[in-house]
Scaffold this motif. Sequence first.
Motif, PDB file in Angstrom:
ATOM      1  N   ALA A   1      31.657   2.177  44.175  1.00 35.70           N
ATOM      2  CA  ALA A   1      31.067   3.018  43.125  1.00 35.70           C
ATOM      3  C   ALA A   1      30.867   2.277  41.808  1.00 35.70           C
ATOM      4  CB  ALA A   1      31.965   4.238  42.902  1.00 35.70           C
ATOM      5  N   ALA A   2      31.319   1.010  41.725  1.00 35.31           N
ATOM      6  CA  ALA A   2      31.306   0.292  40.439  1.00 35.31           C
ATOM      7  C   ALA A   2      29.888  -0.032  39.975  1.00 35.31           C
ATOM      8  CB  ALA A   2      32.115  -1.001  40.579  1.00 35.31           C
ATOM      9  N   GLY A   3      29.737  -0.120  38.650  1.00 33.65           N
ATOM     10  CA  GLY A   3      28.466  -0.517  38.057  1.00 33.65           C
ATOM     11  C   GLY A   3      28.615  -1.812  37.280  1.00 33.65           C
ATOM     12  N   PRO A   4      27.499  -2.317  36.711  1.00 29.96           N
ATOM     13  CA  PRO A   4      27.519  -3.579  35.967  1.00 29.96           C
ATOM     14  C   PRO A   4      28.586  -3.562  34.876  1.00 29.96           C
ATOM     15  CG  PRO A   4      25.296  -2.707  36.091  1.00 29.96           C
ATOM     16  CD  PRO A   4      26.191  -1.677  36.694  1.00 29.96           C
ATOM     17  N   GLY A   5      29.221  -4.695  34.682  1.00 30.72           N
ATOM     18  CA  GLY A   5      30.246  -4.802  33.638  1.00 30.72           C
ATOM     19  C   GLY A   5      31.635  -4.571  34.201  1.00 30.72           C
ATOM     20  N   SER A   6      31.726  -3.906  35.344  1.00 33.11           N
ATOM     21  CA  SER A   6      33.042  -3.685  35.960  1.00 33.11           C
ATOM     22  C   SER A   6      33.462  -4.958  36.696  1.00 33.11           C
ATOM     23  CB  SER A   6      32.959  -2.518  36.945  1.00 33.11           C
ATOM     24  OG  SER A   6      34.024  -2.602  37.856  1.00 33.11           O
ATOM     25  N   LYS A   7      34.759  -5.239  36.656  1.00 39.07           N
ATOM     26  CA  LYS A   7      35.274  -6.427  37.359  1.00 39.07           C
ATOM     27  C   LYS A   7      35.069  -6.318  38.861  1.00 39.07           C
ATOM     28  CE  LYS A   7      39.054  -8.095  34.543  1.00 39.07           C
ATOM     29  NZ  LYS A   7      40.413  -7.747  34.218  1.00 39.07           N
ATOM     30  N   VAL A   8      34.993  -5.079  39.366  1.00 38.15           N
ATOM     31  CA  VAL A   8      34.893  -4.904  40.820  1.00 38.15           C
ATOM     32  C   VAL A   8      33.461  -4.624  41.284  1.00 38.15           C
ATOM     33  CG1 VAL A   8      37.312  -4.248  41.136  1.00 38.15           C
ATOM     34  CG2 VAL A   8      35.609  -2.465  40.697  1.00 38.15           C
ATOM     35  N   TYR A   9      32.505  -4.760  40.342  1.00 36.07           N
ATOM     36  CA  TYR A   9      31.083  -4.623  40.717  1.00 36.07           C
ATOM     37  C   TYR A   9      30.693  -5.843  41.537  1.00 36.07           C
ATOM     38  CZ  TYR A   9      26.014  -4.049  39.805  1.00 36.07           C
ATOM     39  OH  TYR A   9      24.653  -3.877  39.897  1.00 36.07           O
TER      40      TYR A   9
ATOM     41  N   ARG B   1      28.799  -7.207  45.692  1.00 33.84           N
ATOM     42  CA  ARG B   1      27.833  -7.048  46.785  1.00 33.84           C
ATOM     43  C   ARG B   1      27.925  -5.673  47.448  1.00 33.84           C
ATOM     44  NH1 ARG B   1      28.590  -9.129  52.503  1.00 33.84           N
ATOM     45  NH2 ARG B   1      26.592  -8.701  53.460  1.00 33.84           N
ATOM     46  N   LEU B   2      29.162  -5.226  47.733  1.00 36.21           N
ATOM     47  CA  LEU B   2      29.316  -3.950  48.448  1.00 36.21           C
ATOM     48  C   LEU B   2      28.692  -2.801  47.655  1.00 36.21           C
ATOM     49  CD1 LEU B   2      30.602  -2.575  50.964  1.00 36.21           C
ATOM     50  CD2 LEU B   2      32.615  -2.133  49.534  1.00 36.21           C
ATOM     51  N   GLY B   3      29.008  -2.727  46.363  1.00 34.26           N
ATOM     52  CA  GLY B   3      28.480  -1.643  45.532  1.00 34.26           C
ATOM     53  C   GLY B   3      26.967  -1.689  45.430  1.00 34.26           C
ATOM     54  N   VAL B   4      26.411  -2.880  45.204  1.00 33.34           N
ATOM     55  CA  VAL B   4      24.959  -2.995  45.037  1.00 33.34           C
ATOM     56  C   VAL B   4      24.239  -2.605  46.332  1.00 33.34           C
ATOM     57  CG1 VAL B   4      23.057  -4.606  44.615  1.00 33.34           C
ATOM     58  CG2 VAL B   4      25.140  -4.751  43.233  1.00 33.34           C
ATOM     59  N   MET B   5      24.752  -3.118  47.458  1.00 33.63           N
ATOM     60  CA  MET B   5      24.086  -2.816  48.738  1.00 33.63           C
ATOM     61  C   MET B   5      24.125  -1.312  49.038  1.00 33.63           C
ATOM     62  SD  MET B   5      22.864  -5.627  49.823  1.00 33.63           S
ATOM     63  CE  MET B   5      22.280  -5.069  51.413  1.00 33.63           C
ATOM     64  N   LEU B   6      25.281  -0.695  48.808  1.00 32.56           N
ATOM     65  CA  LEU B   6      25.388   0.737  49.119  1.00 32.56           C
ATOM     66  C   LEU B   6      24.559   1.576  48.148  1.00 32.56           C
ATOM     67  CD1 LEU B   6      29.192   1.010  49.973  1.00 32.56           C
ATOM     68  CD2 LEU B   6      27.279   1.176  51.558  1.00 32.56           C
ATOM     69  N   GLN B   7      24.649   1.246  46.857  1.00 31.61           N
ATOM     70  CA  GLN B   7      23.974   2.084  45.856  1.00 31.61           C
ATOM     71  C   GLN B   7      22.442   1.989  45.932  1.00 31.61           C
ATOM     72  OE1 GLN B   7      25.817   1.361  41.953  1.00 31.61           O
ATOM     73  NE2 GLN B   7      27.761   1.119  43.019  1.00 31.61           N
ATOM     74  N   ALA B   8      21.939   0.907  46.538  1.00 31.14           N
ATOM     75  CA  ALA B   8      20.483   0.799  46.697  1.00 31.14           C
ATOM     76  C   ALA B   8      19.961   1.793  47.733  1.00 31.14           C
ATOM     77  CB  ALA B   8      20.112  -0.628  47.117  1.00 31.14           C
TER      78      ALA B   8
ATOM     79  N   GLU C   1      27.092 -10.072  37.777  1.00 23.99           N
ATOM     80  CA  GLU C   1      27.866  -8.862  37.451  1.00 23.99           C
ATOM     81  C   GLU C   1      27.263  -8.086  36.273  1.00 23.99           C
ATOM     82  OE1 GLU C   1      31.358 -11.112  37.147  1.00 23.99           O
ATOM     83  OE2 GLU C   1      31.216 -11.442  35.000  1.00 23.99           O
ATOM     84  N   GLN C   2      26.251  -8.680  35.594  1.00 25.17           N
ATOM     85  CA  GLN C   2      25.600  -7.987  34.472  1.00 25.17           C
ATOM     86  C   GLN C   2      24.312  -7.272  34.911  1.00 25.17           C
ATOM     87  OE1 GLN C   2      25.381 -11.879  32.386  1.00 25.17           O
ATOM     88  NE2 GLN C   2      26.346 -10.822  30.657  1.00 25.17           N
ATOM     89  N   ILE C   3      23.895  -7.487  36.134  1.00 24.16           N
ATOM     90  CA  ILE C   3      22.572  -6.993  36.568  1.00 24.16           C
ATOM     91  C   ILE C   3      22.686  -5.630  37.249  1.00 24.16           C
ATOM     92  CG2 ILE C   3      20.543  -7.564  38.000  1.00 24.16           C
ATOM     93  CD1 ILE C   3      21.107  -9.545  35.682  1.00 24.16           C
ATOM     94  N   GLU C   4      21.848  -4.696  36.813  1.00 23.83           N
ATOM     95  CA  GLU C   4      21.805  -3.361  37.435  1.00 23.83           C
ATOM     96  C   GLU C   4      21.250  -3.475  38.857  1.00 23.83           C
ATOM     97  OE1 GLU C   4      22.244  -0.320  35.784  1.00 23.83           O
ATOM     98  OE2 GLU C   4      22.366  -0.966  33.694  1.00 23.83           O
ATOM     99  N   VAL C   5      21.551  -2.473  39.679  1.00 24.27           N
ATOM    100  CA  VAL C   5      21.034  -2.454  41.059  1.00 24.27           C
ATOM    101  C   VAL C   5      19.505  -2.582  41.046  1.00 24.27           C
ATOM    102  CG1 VAL C   5      20.851  -1.079  43.177  1.00 24.27           C
ATOM    103  CG2 VAL C   5      22.987  -1.058  41.866  1.00 24.27           C
ATOM    104  N   VAL C   6      18.848  -1.876  40.108  1.00 24.33           N
ATOM    105  CA  VAL C   6      17.369  -1.930  40.069  1.00 24.33           C
ATOM    106  C   VAL C   6      16.857  -3.342  39.780  1.00 24.33           C
ATOM    107  CG1 VAL C   6      16.913   0.496  39.489  1.00 24.33           C
ATOM    108  CG2 VAL C   6      17.366  -1.148  37.644  1.00 24.33           C
TER     109      VAL C   6
END
Length: 272
Positions: free
Chosen positions: A151-159, A161-168, A252-257
């Motif tokens: 569920a993490a977004g940019p800026g989070s330490k845990v943001y 590959r997993l979050g980006v792939m799922l959130q897309a 880690e600074q880049i939004e999913v979009v």
Amino acid sequence: MTSASGSHARFSAPAKKNLGQHFLTDAGYIERIVMAVNPKPGDRLVEIGPGQGAITFPLLKKHGKLTAIEFDRDLIEPLTHAAQAIGALQIIHRDVLSVDFTALADGGKLRLVGNLPYNLSSPILFHALDHAASIEDMVFMLQKEVVDRMAAGPGSKVYGRLGVMLQAYCTVTPLFVVPPEAFRPPPKVDSAVVRLQPLPPAEIAVRDHRHFANVVRAAFGQRRKTLRNALSTVCDSAQIEAAGLRPDARAEQIEVVGFIALANLLASTHSE
Ligand code: SAM
């Protein structure tokens, strides 16, 4: 703490560590998971890893029908036996990673549920993603740390590959945390329940899955590096800029979009 003990009487085998077996025994959390699933008439429920039936039997009682995928052969007969008085339980004795959800859905949509084996949680999530078009939603219990990453977004330490792939491809909604004492044997870490809802096809902006997966893997493969360096085998600085991103930014600074924009640009360049 309450215990959903009755259904465990026929299950005497000890938990198998290599299959990630931590059986949920707290009736309060079992009820909350069933409420989160909230099956409606006609839903096609598929449980991954029914174990000793902690979630299976209450769902079966409520819904009358359920398909369960279980790898542990020692659990198949006791599950089948215990389900007889409750409802129609179809058990698929297979490794869930070899189950073709699209074929199982047979043109419809599945609702997946599961207290997942934690050692396989990421592979199961990526496998489900491959079949997202045949899945209505998923209610999964995983390690809390994994749900935080999902569920993490940019800026989070845990943001990552997993979050980006799922959130897309899905909306990711963490629901509640479950402590180790709710299981037998207790895991070492907190767990959490999360809902994933695949986006309707028209809302999925990724044009080419392969390019997107490559970009995200490369960008987070070396997360401390700038995009220019981390993505050097995938694209050049001009392409990063053309996608509206700064080559000196880090993944880690880049939004999913942003990742989607870059992958789409590369996909269109390659298809020309
Ligand atoms: N649903 C039960 C509960 O909440 O008590 C059991 C959950 S336990 C964390 C994970 C379950 O997944 C176990 O029953 C285990 O045998 C099963 N499992 C492990 N690896 C599997 C695989 N590759 N395919 C299908 N099931 C698997």
